[in-house]
Design a protein around this motif. Structure first.
Motif, PDB file in Angstrom:
ATOM      1  N   ARG A  42       0.762  -1.330  -0.347  1.00  0.00           N
ATOM      2  CA  ARG A  42       0.130   0.326   0.077  1.00  0.00           C
ATOM      3  C   ARG A  42       0.790   1.393  -0.027  1.00  0.00           C
ATOM      4  NH1 ARG A  42      -3.129   1.739   4.364  1.00  0.00           N
ATOM      5  NH2 ARG A  42      -3.841   3.821   3.952  1.00  0.00           N
ATOM      6  N   ILE A  43       1.613   0.564   0.920  1.00  0.00           N
ATOM      7  CA  ILE A  43       2.879   3.006   1.121  1.00  0.00           C
ATOM      8  C   ILE A  43       3.359   2.789  -0.590  1.00  0.00           C
ATOM      9  CG2 ILE A  43       5.240   3.562   1.752  1.00  0.00           C
ATOM     10  CD1 ILE A  43       3.905   2.403   3.598  1.00  0.00           C
ATOM     11  N   THR A  44       3.512   1.063  -2.244  1.00  0.00           N
ATOM     12  CA  THR A  44       4.145   2.333  -2.805  1.00  0.00           C
ATOM     13  C   THR A  44       3.236   2.728  -3.930  1.00  0.00           C
ATOM     14  OG1 THR A  44       5.969   0.684  -2.791  1.00  0.00           O
ATOM     15  CG2 THR A  44       5.288   1.569  -4.442  1.00  0.00           C
ATOM     16  N   VAL A  45       1.663   2.146  -3.685  1.00  0.00           N
ATOM     17  CA  VAL A  45       0.448   2.132  -4.446  1.00  0.00           C
ATOM     18  C   VAL A  45       0.383   3.830  -3.803  1.00  0.00           C
ATOM     19  CG1 VAL A  45      -1.909   2.444  -4.365  1.00  0.00           C
ATOM     20  CG2 VAL A  45      -0.432   0.165  -4.728  1.00  0.00           C
ATOM     21  N   ARG A  46       0.718   4.587  -2.112  1.00  0.00           N
ATOM     22  CA  ARG A  46       0.827   5.673  -1.656  1.00  0.00           C
ATOM     23  C   ARG A  46       1.698   6.763  -2.255  1.00  0.00           C
ATOM     24  NH1 ARG A  46      -2.818   7.767   1.733  1.00  0.00           N
ATOM     25  NH2 ARG A  46      -1.712   9.097   2.081  1.00  0.00           N
ATOM     26  N   GLU A  50       0.192   9.795  -4.933  1.00  0.00           N
ATOM     27  CA  GLU A  50       0.496  11.211  -4.404  1.00  0.00           C
ATOM     28  C   GLU A  50       1.536  11.988  -5.612  1.00  0.00           C
ATOM     29  OE1 GLU A  50       2.075  10.224  -0.811  1.00  0.00           O
ATOM     30  OE2 GLU A  50       0.267   9.900   0.409  1.00  0.00           O
ATOM     31  N   HIS A  51       2.847  11.012  -6.148  1.00  0.00           N
ATOM     32  CA  HIS A  51       2.606  11.754  -7.123  1.00  0.00           C
ATOM     33  C   HIS A  51       1.914  12.411  -8.777  1.00  0.00           C
ATOM     34  CE1 HIS A  51       7.218  12.180  -9.532  1.00  0.00           C
ATOM     35  NE2 HIS A  51       6.227  11.208 -10.762  1.00  0.00           N
ATOM     36  N   LEU A  52       1.685  11.798  -8.892  1.00  0.00           N
ATOM     37  CA  LEU A  52       0.236  12.210  -9.570  1.00  0.00           C
ATOM     38  C   LEU A  52      -0.532  12.857  -8.979  1.00  0.00           C
ATOM     39  CD1 LEU A  52      -0.749   8.544 -11.088  1.00  0.00           C
ATOM     40  CD2 LEU A  52       0.757  10.571 -11.571  1.00  0.00           C
ATOM     41  N   LYS A  53      -0.850  13.272  -7.752  1.00  0.00           N
ATOM     42  CA  LYS A  53      -0.974  14.379  -7.185  1.00  0.00           C
ATOM     43  C   LYS A  53      -0.661  15.375  -7.240  1.00  0.00           C
ATOM     44  CE  LYS A  53      -3.954  15.740  -2.917  1.00  0.00           C
ATOM     45  NZ  LYS A  53      -3.776  15.304  -1.373  1.00  0.00           N
ATOM     46  N   ALA A  54       0.653  15.832  -7.348  1.00  0.00           N
ATOM     47  CA  ALA A  54       0.891  16.500  -7.730  1.00  0.00           C
ATOM     48  C   ALA A  54       1.043  17.436  -8.749  1.00  0.00           C
ATOM     49  CB  ALA A  54       2.733  16.329  -7.352  1.00  0.00           C
ATOM     50  N   GLU A  55       1.127  16.279  -9.571  1.00  0.00           N
ATOM     51  CA  GLU A  55       0.882  16.493 -11.316  1.00  0.00           C
ATOM     52  C   GLU A  55      -0.299  17.209 -11.270  1.00  0.00           C
ATOM     53  OE1 GLU A  55       1.497  13.469 -13.736  1.00  0.00           O
ATOM     54  OE2 GLU A  55       3.408  12.693 -12.789  1.00  0.00           O
ATOM     55  N   GLY A  56      -1.230  16.812 -10.509  1.00  0.00           N
ATOM     56  CA  GLY A  56      -2.955  17.573 -10.574  1.00  0.00           C
ATOM     57  C   GLY A  56      -3.862  16.748 -11.805  1.00  0.00           C
ATOM     58  N   LEU A  57      -2.909  15.160 -11.257  1.00  0.00           N
ATOM     59  CA  LEU A  57      -4.249  14.255 -12.956  1.00  0.00           C
ATOM     60  C   LEU A  57      -4.898  13.679 -11.297  1.00  0.00           C
ATOM     61  CD1 LEU A  57      -3.332  13.396 -15.040  1.00  0.00           C
ATOM     62  CD2 LEU A  57      -2.727  11.510 -14.561  1.00  0.00           C
ATOM     63  N   VAL A  58      -5.132  13.733 -10.089  1.00  0.00           N
ATOM     64  CA  VAL A  58      -5.772  13.056  -9.307  1.00  0.00           C
ATOM     65  C   VAL A  58      -6.142  13.584  -7.721  1.00  0.00           C
ATOM     66  CG1 VAL A  58      -5.258  10.596 -10.304  1.00  0.00           C
ATOM     67  CG2 VAL A  58      -4.133  11.632  -8.473  1.00  0.00           C
ATOM     68  N   ASP A  59      -7.001  13.720  -7.358  1.00  0.00           N
ATOM     69  CA  ASP A  59      -6.976  13.837  -5.428  1.00  0.00           C
ATOM     70  C   ASP A  59      -7.562  12.596  -3.911  1.00  0.00           C
ATOM     71  OD1 ASP A  59      -6.948  16.025  -3.643  1.00  0.00           O
ATOM     72  OD2 ASP A  59      -8.119  16.963  -4.731  1.00  0.00           O
TER      73      ASP A  59
END
Lengths: 246, 246
Positions: A42-46, A50-59
């Motif tokens: 789960r850590i890796t998934v997170r 979070e990487h994608l969140k920084a890109e603004g793609l997900v929230d």
DNA sequence: CTGTCTCACTTGTCATATACTTGTATCACA
DNA sequence: TGTGATACAAGTATATGACAAGTGAGACAG
């Protein structure tokens, strides 16, 4: 060579989202499911998410899940700042002047937008925004008197309504149209009467969906334009969001 | 993809209401009945109904029930169809007419948007969209000659460019502004010269980010407006995406 | 016919419980 | 530093039940 797994996971998720397998606003599988699906912890998934969140793609929202951003901003494109930021960046001095501050019976179209209960009285604030002393926008705000009774003219001159309002806000609907400048528009903005103006009408809603505030922005056409980023092209050539009016 | 049940229920109710199965002002089944019908709890039915209430589609009175709003406050943008769909729904006949189909040297501003490599020649297609025979939009598309060389006039009359292009598309930037109708705008759209028009300029990019296609849409202001849904309110009062032009 | 009462039914609201989610911290290992 | 395992806190969606409060229609007395 050392492999960085979370980046690989992020890349795969990004590909799926951009391919439209998760529609805008759609909910992603839970971290636990993704963890099983990709065979990582789960850590890796997170970290990937979070990487994608920084890109603004997900929230994400705690207790709810991860979802694709409604309006993703691509990495290459810088965020558009507020008008005030643009002004100071280009060396112009922003200013604002409150030209009207009154409690009035709500105009018909405002009353319709605010809902029947708010028909009675509204606080009407009219403000002109300046760039180096010349006006570039006129903003009129209508707010139910019950909500605006504690505001002073100084308050609205110094703060935005979003700062002043103590209500959790849920979203807004914005309508952009063109019109010919009325006599008042012409006087406030310093343009010839009848010249084209951009007219933007916004209804801001509380978290429960009830309308809280109606605002009208009028801009001289020759100085302003709207920019919209579309993540994926529409199937039709017609610009998205366009609507015919009566 | 995970599903949120109350949203699914809301979607089904919305579909029924908009399909006219519940006449305007008509009363919906009680929460208990809906709960049984959809096999969900009353809480979920309520959340769905409150969701629709926030959209202005339904309303409720304690002790009476839920009923379809007489005049929907707004149409959610998510389900706002293409202009063509809107036209057929309102009983109008959509039509399109290609008025220009030529290979020309790219106009300066188009060349700038497409990038220096595409300076040489472009396919320029000009089309007028009709509603019941009267024009409501004029669309001009510029496409690098290399990409458009295989298109016939019939192709562009019958298909959208997105269908014709064999390139994976990555996104678009859309600019909305107001202007006074030029002589050609006036002639094409049947409005007086100098009357306000909405002008929308779109740059469509390939998946690799390079510009593929430039389009200009011109609408008579009195018939059209843009609707934008903002999920969360912006910190500034100024409408998002607004930008000053030179 | 008219007012009034009653009763069935509705929405509005609260409390409780369960399952599931993300957020966060800790310890361990290479 | 990246990764894994585990545990717990906090938040959300949903189900169930109960009760308050409002609506409307029919029964009934006058």
């Amino acid at each position: 060579m050392r492999q960085v797994r979370y980046l690989a996971v992020a890349a795969e998720l990004r590909a799926q989202i951009e391919a439209g397998e998760v529609s805008a606003g759609g909910v992603l599988p839970s971290e636990a499911e993704l963890s099983r699906a990709y065979g990582v912890s789960r850590i890796t998934v997170r970290k990937a998410l979070e990487h994608l969140k920084a890109e603004g793609l997900v929230d994400s929202r705690q207790g709810f899940g991860w979802f694709a951003s409604v309006r993703p901003l691509r990495q290459g494109l810088g965020r558009l700042g507020t008008i005030e930021e643009q002004l100071s960046e280009s060396g112009m001095e922003p200013g604002r002047k409150v030209v009207d501050f009154r409690f009035v019976p709500a105009p018909d179209w405002v009353a319709r937008l605010l809902g029947p209960a708010e028909r009675i009285e509204v606080l009407q604030v009219r403000r002109v925004n300046l760039a180096d002393g010349t006006p570039f926008a006129r903003v009129t705000v209508w707010l139910p008197a019950a909500l605006g009774s504690s505001f002073s003219r100084d308050d609205v001159e110094r703060h935005t309504f979003y700062e002043l309002l103590d209500v959790p806000l849920g979203g807004a609907t914005q309508t952009i149209g063109a019109a010919a400048a009325s006599a008042r528009d012409a006087a406030d903005l310093g343009v010839p009467e009848g010249s084209p103006v951009l007219r933007c009408e916004r209804v801001t809603r509380a978290a429960d969906g009830s309308a809280v505030l109606v605002a009208e922005h009028v801009f001289p056409a020759h100085r302003t334009e709207f920019v919209v980023e579309l993540a994926s092209p529409e199937p039709s050539m017609a610009p998205s969001g366009l609507r015919l009016v009566e």
